[in-house]
Design a protein around this motif. Sequence first.
Motif, PDB file in Angstrom:
ATOM      1  N   UNK A 137       0.831  -1.202   0.000  1.00  0.00           N
ATOM      2  CA  UNK A 137       0.000   0.000   0.000  1.00  0.00           C
ATOM      3  C   UNK A 137       0.869   1.256   0.000  1.00  0.00           C
ATOM      4  N   UNK A 138       1.906   1.271   0.834  1.00  0.00           N
ATOM      5  CA  UNK A 138       2.780   2.438   0.898  1.00  0.00           C
ATOM      6  C   UNK A 138       3.587   2.593  -0.373  1.00  0.00           C
ATOM      7  N   UNK A 139       3.981   1.486  -0.979  1.00  0.00           N
ATOM      8  CA  UNK A 139       4.814   1.552  -2.172  1.00  0.00           C
ATOM      9  C   UNK A 139       4.059   1.935  -3.427  1.00  0.00           C
ATOM     10  N   UNK A 140       2.752   1.687  -3.462  1.00  0.00           N
ATOM     11  CA  UNK A 140       1.982   1.924  -4.684  1.00  0.00           C
ATOM     12  C   UNK A 140       0.839   2.907  -4.453  1.00  0.00           C
ATOM     13  N   UNK A 141      -0.029   2.580  -3.499  1.00  0.00           N
ATOM     14  CA  UNK A 141      -1.284   3.303  -3.374  1.00  0.00           C
ATOM     15  C   UNK A 141      -1.131   4.712  -2.807  1.00  0.00           C
ATOM     16  N   UNK A 142      -0.227   4.910  -1.846  1.00  0.00           N
ATOM     17  CA  UNK A 142      -0.086   6.239  -1.242  1.00  0.00           C
ATOM     18  C   UNK A 142       0.334   7.266  -2.284  1.00  0.00           C
ATOM     19  N   UNK A 143       1.323   6.917  -3.115  1.00  0.00           N
ATOM     20  CA  UNK A 143       1.771   7.838  -4.159  1.00  0.00           C
ATOM     21  C   UNK A 143       0.678   8.021  -5.208  1.00  0.00           C
ATOM     22  N   UNK A 144      -0.032   6.934  -5.518  1.00  0.00           N
ATOM     23  CA  UNK A 144      -1.121   7.033  -6.496  1.00  0.00           C
ATOM     24  C   UNK A 144      -2.235   7.945  -6.000  1.00  0.00           C
ATOM     25  N   UNK A 145      -2.379   8.077  -4.692  1.00  0.00           N
ATOM     26  CA  UNK A 145      -3.391   8.988  -4.154  1.00  0.00           C
ATOM     27  C   UNK A 145      -3.107  10.425  -4.608  1.00  0.00           C
ATOM     28  N   UNK A 146      -1.820  10.831  -4.569  1.00  0.00           N
ATOM     29  CA  UNK A 146      -1.453  12.158  -5.065  1.00  0.00           C
ATOM     30  C   UNK A 146      -1.747  12.292  -6.555  1.00  0.00           C
ATOM     31  N   UNK A 147      -1.483  11.211  -7.283  1.00  0.00           N
ATOM     32  CA  UNK A 147      -1.754  11.230  -8.726  1.00  0.00           C
ATOM     33  C   UNK A 147      -3.244  11.361  -8.999  1.00  0.00           C
ATOM     34  N   UNK A 185     -15.762  -0.265  -0.297  1.00  0.00           N
ATOM     35  CA  UNK A 185     -14.735  -0.165   0.746  1.00  0.00           C
ATOM     36  C   UNK A 185     -15.209  -0.807   2.052  1.00  0.00           C
ATOM     37  N   UNK A 186     -16.422  -0.494   2.473  1.00  0.00           N
ATOM     38  CA  UNK A 186     -16.931  -1.059   3.726  1.00  0.00           C
ATOM     39  C   UNK A 186     -17.103  -2.577   3.617  1.00  0.00           C
ATOM     40  N   UNK A 187     -17.477  -3.042   2.429  1.00  0.00           N
ATOM     41  CA  UNK A 187     -17.677  -4.478   2.225  1.00  0.00           C
ATOM     42  C   UNK A 187     -16.341  -5.218   2.222  1.00  0.00           C
ATOM     43  N   UNK A 188     -15.369  -4.677   1.508  1.00  0.00           N
ATOM     44  CA  UNK A 188     -14.099  -5.375   1.326  1.00  0.00           C
ATOM     45  C   UNK A 188     -13.311  -5.443   2.634  1.00  0.00           C
ATOM     46  N   UNK A 189     -13.474  -4.442   3.488  1.00  0.00           N
ATOM     47  CA  UNK A 189     -12.724  -4.422   4.744  1.00  0.00           C
ATOM     48  C   UNK A 189     -13.104  -5.612   5.627  1.00  0.00           C
ATOM     49  N   UNK A 190     -14.405  -5.859   5.756  1.00  0.00           N
ATOM     50  CA  UNK A 190     -14.866  -6.979   6.579  1.00  0.00           C
ATOM     51  C   UNK A 190     -14.452  -8.316   5.965  1.00  0.00           C
ATOM     52  N   UNK A 191     -14.582  -8.417   4.636  1.00  0.00           N
ATOM     53  CA  UNK A 191     -14.249  -9.675   3.967  1.00  0.00           C
ATOM     54  C   UNK A 191     -12.766  -9.976   4.055  1.00  0.00           C
ATOM     55  N   UNK A 192     -11.944  -8.949   3.896  1.00  0.00           N
ATOM     56  CA  UNK A 192     -10.497  -9.171   3.959  1.00  0.00           C
ATOM     57  C   UNK A 192     -10.078  -9.612   5.362  1.00  0.00           C
ATOM     58  N   UNK A 193     -10.677  -9.048   6.386  1.00  0.00           N
ATOM     59  CA  UNK A 193     -10.324  -9.444   7.753  1.00  0.00           C
ATOM     60  C   UNK A 193     -10.605 -10.931   7.952  1.00  0.00           C
ATOM     61  N   UNK A 246     -16.378 -10.280  -4.651  1.00  0.00           N
ATOM     62  CA  UNK A 246     -16.643  -8.876  -4.363  1.00  0.00           C
ATOM     63  C   UNK A 246     -15.828  -7.971  -5.277  1.00  0.00           C
ATOM     64  N   UNK A 247     -14.547  -8.336  -5.452  1.00  0.00           N
ATOM     65  CA  UNK A 247     -13.691  -7.558  -6.356  1.00  0.00           C
ATOM     66  C   UNK A 247     -14.212  -7.616  -7.789  1.00  0.00           C
ATOM     67  N   UNK A 248     -14.644  -8.793  -8.216  1.00  0.00           N
ATOM     68  CA  UNK A 248     -15.143  -8.955  -9.586  1.00  0.00           C
ATOM     69  C   UNK A 248     -16.391  -8.102  -9.824  1.00  0.00           C
ATOM     70  N   UNK A 304      -9.245   2.351  -2.162  1.00  0.00           N
ATOM     71  CA  UNK A 304     -10.046   2.131  -0.962  1.00  0.00           C
ATOM     72  C   UNK A 304     -10.036   0.669  -0.542  1.00  0.00           C
ATOM     73  N   UNK A 305     -10.068  -0.238  -1.543  1.00  0.00           N
ATOM     74  CA  UNK A 305     -10.040  -1.661  -1.204  1.00  0.00           C
ATOM     75  C   UNK A 305      -8.704  -2.026  -0.570  1.00  0.00           C
ATOM     76  N   UNK A 306      -7.601  -1.491  -1.156  1.00  0.00           N
ATOM     77  CA  UNK A 306      -6.280  -1.749  -0.575  1.00  0.00           C
ATOM     78  C   UNK A 306      -6.157  -1.084   0.792  1.00  0.00           C
ATOM     79  N   UNK A 307      -6.772   0.082   0.919  1.00  0.00           N
ATOM     80  CA  UNK A 307      -6.748   0.756   2.218  1.00  0.00           C
ATOM     81  C   UNK A 307      -7.524  -0.058   3.247  1.00  0.00           C
ATOM     82  N   UNK A 308      -8.634  -0.672   2.798  1.00  0.00           N
ATOM     83  CA  UNK A 308      -9.389  -1.535   3.697  1.00  0.00           C
ATOM     84  C   UNK A 308      -8.539  -2.697   4.192  1.00  0.00           C
TER      85      UNK A 308
END
Length: 580
Positions: A137-147, A185-193, A246-248, A304-308
């Motif tokens: 997440x830090x290597x890809x998604x955080x920088x992509x947030x700025x993009x 985002x709310x759905x994926x967070x519970x499922x990933x846990x 869920x992702x699909x 958001x899914x990766x953040x979840x």
Amino acid sequence: MKKLFGYLKGYGGPFSLAIIAIILATVMQLSVPILIKYAIDSIIGDVEPGRLQFLMDAFGKSLGGVVLIIVVMSLLRGVFMFLKGYLSSYAAENIAKDIREKLYTQIQYMTFERHTRKETGDMVQRCTSDVETIRRFLGVQVVDLGRIIFMLGFTLVIMSTLNAELTLYSMIMIPVLFFFSYIFFTKIQKTFKKSDEAEGKLTTVLQENLSGVRVVRAFGREEHEIDRFEDVNASHRNITYKLIETLAVFWASSDFLTLLQNGIVLVVGAGMVIRGELTIGTLTAFITYVSMLLWPVKQLGRLLSEFGKTTVSIGRIEEILSEDIEVDQPNEGEPEIYGNISFRNVSFGYDEHQRVLENVSFELPVGSTLGILGSTGSGKSTLVHLLQRLYDYEGSIQIDGHELKDIRRGWIRKKIGLVLQEPHLYAKTVKENIGITKRNYKEKEIFDAAKAASIHSNILTFKEGYDTIIGEKGVSLSGGQKQRIAIARTIIDSDKRILIFDDSLSAVDTETDMRIRNALKSRSKDITTLIISHRIATLAEADNIIVLDEGRIVQMGTHEELIQEEGLYKRIWDLQQMAV
């Protein structure tokens, strides 16, 4: 978010430079549709170039000039993308390294009580997969947030300057995509846990099976273990499949909304071109910008899914980092330890409802031996755990007149040698296993310790002698060999003033037992020894023997005294004498 950005401390520079690089790369990307519009309207057509008149002055009506500019900007974009990837990956890898080191240090100092409540597989999962999720997440998604933020804002500004009305049509699906992403985002967070926890159970079963392979083979439990693994594996598969479903659903639905938005722009824009309200070049640029506009919105769903997933992983890691650890107190010291032990009305319970030890009192002078006998669950091992300050206690335990609670844990443990019934050996050579407790050991010290533990002659029969690599946890050795190597490992350290044998002679025969005890006596006359055993012959020569029953001392005395009085000791003695 606070914890996440806390991980960035010390790496703000690389991340800031990575964001600048991605912004510059985005500028290059967003400039291309303008150049295409210019080529269609002003070079192929006759529309005035406006602010791009300088290109007309420099290259004239030449498509080659536009192509050259696009190629150069694409190359620059590639350079900036490389810098973005390099800088963000550098920072993310170092952050992951720091987290792993924090976790490992925390685990080393976590209280023994906490360790007994944690599953090894789950701990491994948190130190590997969860750290990897944060790193990714830090290597890809955080920088992509700025993009994403920059691309959304800059694209809307460019589109509004081209045609404000068509820009509004281009934004119809954006609120829908945002709302859809939030629900996702709310759905994926519970499922990933659930998926993460299921993977932790899978790791636990695998770790237990590999560690206990000898037991599995000995009892013919292969089929049972296969069925057990298949159950947890199927559970993990089912939960992870739901995650994939869920992702699909999200990506398929977001792709449909994106295509629908493109269709709206194409239909409305075509009508405006027909009416002469819009040029073909502008429509072409708009279609390209709509895709660029919707990409960040779709990417926001991925982010958001990766953040979840990352929030779940952060929570699991912080659970470990927030666990109680053993901390030295200011009043704790490092007194000289000789081995005089005193228990006075010591009580202990693992919880408030069940006492394991109740008012235990005895004295053990320097250099003497205490034998401890008791049935399973009577508190024998707990007693020696208290002596090592693995748990806090009620009452008083004194070492050479110093209250145990006032002695630093690390210091007293350096002075106490503990040999367990099931010792842990490492997948190293025999020599390394024996010398692991002492730095800069000499071979003679290794040999002397092995001789005292009555294992030297056995080691010489191994294929490579002391350089033989034993399996994990000593799986290639017999129970008695493992115990004797553990004894050698303990007694090689001359700093040990107290030795504890927790049923650690149970796997050797009586003759070897006696030989080891005699060697230890001659080797360490001033060392205080505690021996826990169910074998009366092992306890018989102790200076004093206590018998525990339900956490209380029910008998105390020498071997000769105890076999004369009715009680548990005499009953076991009689049974063992009959078996001889």
